[in-house]
Design a protein around this motif. Structure first.
Motif, PDB file in Angstrom:
ATOM      1  N   TYR A 281      -6.645 -13.141  20.325  1.00  0.00           N
ATOM      2  CA  TYR A 281      -5.235 -13.480  20.097  1.00  0.00           C
ATOM      3  C   TYR A 281      -4.679 -12.679  18.912  1.00  0.00           C
ATOM      4  N   ALA A 282      -5.537 -12.455  17.897  1.00  0.00           N
ATOM      5  CA  ALA A 282      -5.091 -11.637  16.766  1.00  0.00           C
ATOM      6  C   ALA A 282      -4.802 -10.209  17.229  1.00  0.00           C
ATOM      7  N   GLY A 283      -5.612  -9.727  18.194  1.00  0.00           N
ATOM      8  CA  GLY A 283      -5.353  -8.403  18.763  1.00  0.00           C
ATOM      9  C   GLY A 283      -4.033  -8.350  19.503  1.00  0.00           C
ATOM     10  N   GLN A 284      -3.708  -9.462  20.168  1.00  0.00           N
ATOM     11  CA  GLN A 284      -2.402  -9.524  20.831  1.00  0.00           C
ATOM     12  C   GLN A 284      -1.270  -9.441  19.812  1.00  0.00           C
ATOM     13  N   LEU A 285      -1.482 -10.008  18.657  1.00  0.00           N
ATOM     14  CA  LEU A 285      -0.470  -9.894  17.600  1.00  0.00           C
ATOM     15  C   LEU A 285      -0.293  -8.443  17.175  1.00  0.00           C
ATOM     16  N   LEU A 286      -1.421  -7.699  17.137  1.00  0.00           N
ATOM     17  CA  LEU A 286      -1.329  -6.270  16.819  1.00  0.00           C
ATOM     18  C   LEU A 286      -0.487  -5.545  17.869  1.00  0.00           C
ATOM     19  N   THR A 287      -0.676  -5.969  19.126  1.00  0.00           N
ATOM     20  CA  THR A 287       0.129  -5.354  20.190  1.00  0.00           C
ATOM     21  C   THR A 287       1.618  -5.637  19.977  1.00  0.00           C
ATOM     22  N   ILE A 288       1.907  -6.883  19.580  1.00  0.00           N
ATOM     23  CA  ILE A 288       3.297  -7.247  19.311  1.00  0.00           C
ATOM     24  C   ILE A 288       3.852  -6.417  18.153  1.00  0.00           C
TER      25      ILE A 288
ATOM     26  N   GLY B  44       2.765  -3.427  17.185  1.00  0.00           N
ATOM     27  CA  GLY B  44       2.919  -2.047  17.628  1.00  0.00           C
ATOM     28  C   GLY B  44       4.181  -1.854  18.444  1.00  0.00           C
ATOM     29  N   THR B  45       4.452  -2.809  19.326  1.00  0.00           N
ATOM     30  CA  THR B  45       5.683  -2.735  20.141  1.00  0.00           C
ATOM     31  C   THR B  45       6.925  -2.834  19.261  1.00  0.00           C
ATOM     32  N   ALA B  46       6.857  -3.708  18.268  1.00  0.00           N
ATOM     33  CA  ALA B  46       8.013  -3.875  17.376  1.00  0.00           C
ATOM     34  C   ALA B  46       8.258  -2.616  16.575  1.00  0.00           C
ATOM     35  N   VAL B  47       7.178  -1.935  16.116  1.00  0.00           N
ATOM     36  CA  VAL B  47       7.348  -0.712  15.328  1.00  0.00           C
ATOM     37  C   VAL B  47       7.908   0.416  16.183  1.00  0.00           C
ATOM     38  N   GLU B  48       7.378   0.510  17.433  1.00  0.00           N
ATOM     39  CA  GLU B  48       7.751   1.646  18.278  1.00  0.00           C
ATOM     40  C   GLU B  48       9.093   1.436  18.969  1.00  0.00           C
ATOM     41  N   HIS B  49       9.365   0.196  19.492  1.00  0.00           N
ATOM     42  CA  HIS B  49      10.571  -0.031  20.285  1.00  0.00           C
ATOM     43  C   HIS B  49      11.579  -0.962  19.614  1.00  0.00           C
ATOM     44  N   ARG B  50      11.275  -1.447  18.454  1.00  0.00           N
ATOM     45  CA  ARG B  50      12.166  -2.334  17.710  1.00  0.00           C
ATOM     46  C   ARG B  50      12.521  -3.604  18.496  1.00  0.00           C
ATOM     47  N   THR B  51      11.568  -4.091  19.332  1.00  0.00           N
ATOM     48  CA  THR B  51      11.772  -5.327  20.087  1.00  0.00           C
ATOM     49  C   THR B  51      10.518  -6.205  19.979  1.00  0.00           C
ATOM     50  N   VAL B  52      10.697  -7.520  20.194  1.00  0.00           N
ATOM     51  CA  VAL B  52       9.585  -8.467  20.117  1.00  0.00           C
ATOM     52  C   VAL B  52       9.497  -9.222  21.440  1.00  0.00           C
ATOM     53  N   ASP B  53       8.296  -9.239  22.031  1.00  0.00           N
ATOM     54  CA  ASP B  53       8.064  -9.992  23.268  1.00  0.00           C
ATOM     55  C   ASP B  53       7.861 -11.469  22.896  1.00  0.00           C
ATOM     56  N   LYS B  54       8.924 -12.267  23.027  1.00  0.00           N
ATOM     57  CA  LYS B  54       8.883 -13.656  22.566  1.00  0.00           C
ATOM     58  C   LYS B  54       7.936 -14.515  23.398  1.00  0.00           C
ATOM     59  N   GLN B  55       7.871 -14.280  24.702  1.00  0.00           N
ATOM     60  CA  GLN B  55       6.969 -15.063  25.538  1.00  0.00           C
ATOM     61  C   GLN B  55       5.504 -14.831  25.149  1.00  0.00           C
ATOM     62  N   LEU B  56       5.169 -13.543  24.918  1.00  0.00           N
ATOM     63  CA  LEU B  56       3.807 -13.225  24.503  1.00  0.00           C
ATOM     64  C   LEU B  56       3.503 -13.845  23.152  1.00  0.00           C
TER      65      LEU B  56
END
Length: 713
Positions: free
Chosen positions: A101-108, A110-122
């Motif tokens: 789950y901590a790795g999933q946070l890293l994915t979140i 990374g997505t926020a840094v690259e695309h400036r968006t947050v996957d709220k469901q994830l």
């Protein structure tokens, strides 16, 4: 000699063997001798890598397998064990799930840094999953406590029963061996909340779960970081440091090799002697009356000054000495590994500045995971000890269970006809020689005599002449080094021990009283009739103990040494009785909150000896035919003249029905009625015959008899 562990490995440990034993000085007081292990001699850097513990684990594996089979044989234990294993396995996997789950946070991130968006469901699923893991971990840990209680109790009771049997069956030479005593002290502790076996099971399972946790965490961490720059390398470096920290931090005790430590330092020996003297109540009167304290204090202070930091206990000095030794190869490697993750992260940041936020999050994740893993591992071993030590102790426990008695059992049942015991037992010594363990002097030397069935024999002599030794050899407490002992014409070594001892009743000079009630103390003379109160009272009457026993408040239920003591603290000064028993007067100390225990009933020496006599009579009542031999070692040493006279009169009634042998250092009416008198001096028989024969012979017996007789004229 320091009381360390004792190994049962075959062979002899010889500190003077320079080829196989390594000698070192621990400070200026202690010398330590450690056995070299040829199995590790061919392995480079084996001592620096501390491979002894792994060899100890390997050697102990057969005993661990035996332990597991024993546990599986305990009723319902396998069910609890399966449940406990399932819980521990689940607990070991939860950190890996949390790490995922901590790795999933890293994915979140990374997505926020690259695309400036947050996957709220994830993000919601990740947060819910982490909370669920925490709740499940709490519930499993709580459930584990309900499982470990019954498991520990069943295992402890099973092994406590087996250990009791081991301790109860050991004969005197085996039990008295100092090496055996040290082994028993280590593997058969008098009290422990957890049993040795359960502690080993817990340690082993936790080590297994730790390995699962480490592998699962590494697997998840590498899967999370495999697509990141240098992520796997950072994880490998961090976990390597944690693992090496554990390796170097668990061994501050003496080596698992066979070892021994001693000191010849006069100042240290004197210092320890002074410490024991001032702490012992036995020396207090002389210290006070002799005004010794100032001298003892000045000598103690001098010894402390001379010894300095080496004045401590061996364990403390050894730990300090070992910490000062050159660091192991593992310790040397561990230091740079601690710094490498930060160096790799810095280089990565210089090359790829845009990845700094994600790399920083990765480093924090790796660092927190490795620190958590290392901390739990360190905490585990600080509470349970190392696997090698636990496995080694289990091995020694099973070796202790297989201890063989020095007195070998015979094969011939005794007697062939129980009716033959009605006339007693014949005994013959043929050139018997005996030396006590650790003694170079003979206790008996070329002793020969014969006692016919139903005869009364009195052995006379000064203390140390060998009287008691004869009785101990007849009872097969010890074995003679030379010569033969015949019972009814048969070698005593060929007779079944249990049969022969059942036909014998013994009262030793150094008799003991068991921490049981008076009733049970007497009944132990014949455990088969322990519920027969009439028989117990009859034995007490023959032993001259019935009158004073009946005057006691609890009568035959009185405890001579109550094994379960009452505890109390903060009692008022006027409290003198508690639970019907007296409270010792400790003055103000008693009311200051200290937990104290009441003492047991105190009887005089003569009364205690009468209880011991009653226990002997329990087996030797005239109406019984199961006992044909009575052995009495100084039976009247603590009796007054009237009690002594009454005792001998009762014993004379048994004459002709049982063979009776008495040892004594004083003359009396018993010698006048003896069929045979053996006069001993310095381990040999100097005179033999009846009272009249020895008086007519005019030897030492006649001279001493006349001398004692003149004292009453």
């Amino acid at each position: 000699m320091y009381r360390g562990t004792h190994s049962n490995r075959k062979g002899k440990f010889d500190p003077t063997d320079e080829k196989n034993v390594e000698h070192s000085y621990v400070g200026k007081v202690w010398e330590i001798y450690e056995e070299r292990q040829p199995e590790l001699a061919k392995i480079p850097f084996s001592s620096l890598l501390n491979l002894e513990r792994f060899l100890e684990i390997y050697e102990s594996l057969p005993f661990i397998w035996r332990m597991l089979k024993d546990i599986a044989s305990i009723p319902a234990c396998w069910l609890y064990m399966a449940l406990y294993l399932t819980i521990q396995l689940a607990l070991s996997l939860i950190p890996a799930v949390q790490l995922w789950y901590a790795g999933q946070l890293l994915t979140i991130v990374g997505t926020a840094v690259e695309h400036r968006t947050v996957d709220k469901q994830l993000l919601f699923r990740v947060a819910s999953g982490r909370i669920a893991c925490s709740v499940i971990e709490l519930l499993l840990s709580h459930t584990s406590t309900f499982v470990t209680g019954p498991l520990n109790t069943r295992i402890k009771q099973y092994y406590t029963t087996r250990m009791f049997a081991v301790l109860a069956r050991l004969d005197v030479p085996t039990f008295g061996d100092p090496l055996v005593q040290r082994q028993l002290e280590q593997v058969f502790p008098t009290s422990s909340r957890q049993s040795l076996v359960w502690r080993t099971v817990v340690t082993t399972i936790r080590m297994g779960s730790t390995a699962v946790r480490m592998i699962s965490q590494l697997s998840v961490l590498f899967s999370v970081l495999k697509n990141q720059h240098d992520g796997p390398l950072l994880a490998l470096l961090s976990f390597s440091h944690s693992f090496l920290s554990w390796i170097t931090g668990i061994d501050l005790s003496p080596s698992t090799r066979v070892w021994a430590a001693t000191t010849q330092n006069d100042d240290y020996i004197k210092l320890k002697g002074l410490q024991r003297a001032i702490r012992s109540p036995a020396h207090r009167k002389e210290i006070v009356a002799g005004n010794m304290w100032e001298y003892m204090h000045s000598e103690y202070q001098r010894c402390v000054t001379v010894l300095g930091e080496d004045a401590g206990e061996f364990g403390e000095v050894f730990a300090t000495w070992k910490q000062r030794r050159f660091p192991s190869l593992v310790s040397i490697i561990r230091r740079p590994l601690h710094e490498l993750p930060q160096i790799v992260f810095t280089l990565r940041a210089v090359q790829y500045p845009a990845s700094i936020p994600l790399s920083l999050a990765s480093v924090n994740l790796i660092t927190s995971t490795s620190q958590s893993f290392s901390g739990s591992l360190m905490q585990l071993f600080s509470h349970t000890g190392t696997i090698s030590n636990n496995f080694s102790t289990v091995r020694k426990m099973y070796e202790g269970m297989n201890l063989q008695n020095r007195i070998l059992d015979g094969t011939i049942p005794y007697p062939e006809n129980h009716q033959s015991l009605q006339m007693g037992i014949s005994i013959e010594f043929r050139n018997v020689c005996f030396q006590y363990p650790e003694s170079n002097a003979y206790a008996l030397k070329n002793v020969s005599f014969k006692i016919e069935k139903g005869q009364l024999c009195v052995i006379l002599g000064e203390n140390g002449s060998g009287k008691s030794t004869i009785l101990k050899l007849i009872a097969r407490i010890y074995e003679p080094q030379e010569g033969e002992i015949l019972i009814d014409g048969q070698d005593i070594k060929t007779l079944k021990l249990a049969d022969f001892r059942q036909a014998t009743a013994v009262l030793f000079q150094d008799y003991t009283h068991f921490p049981l009630s008076i009733k049970e103390n007497i009944a132990l003379g014949d455990p088969g009739h322990s519920d027969d109160l009439d028989r117990i009272k009859q034995a007490a009457k023959l032993g001259g103990a019935s009158e004073f026993i009946e005057r006691l408040g609890e009568g035959y239920n009185t405890y001579l040494d109550r094994p379960v003591r009452d505890h109390y603290s903060g009692l008022g000064e006027g409290t003198t009785n508690l639970f019907g028993r007296p409270v010792p007067g400790f003055g103000r100390i008693r009311s200051m909150g200290g937990m104290k225990s009441n003492e047991s009933t105190t009887l005089s020496g003569g009364q205690m000896q009468r209880i011991a006599l009653s226990r002997t009579f329990m087996r030797s009542l005239a109406s019984e035919t199961s006992v044909g031999l009575l052995l009495f070692d100084e039976p009247s040493a603590s009796l007054d003249p009237i009690a002594e006279h009454d005792l001998f009169e009762r014993l004379r009634l048994l004459r002709g029905q049982k063979t009776m042998i008495f040892s004594s250092h004083r003359f009396g009416n018993l010698t006048r009625h003896a069929d045979k008198i053996l006069c001993m001096c310095d381990s040999i028989i100097v005179e033999e015959g009846s009272h009249d024969d020895l008086i007519r012979a005019g030897g030492d017996y006649a001279k001493l008899w006349n001398l004692q007789a003149q004292a009453f004229l």
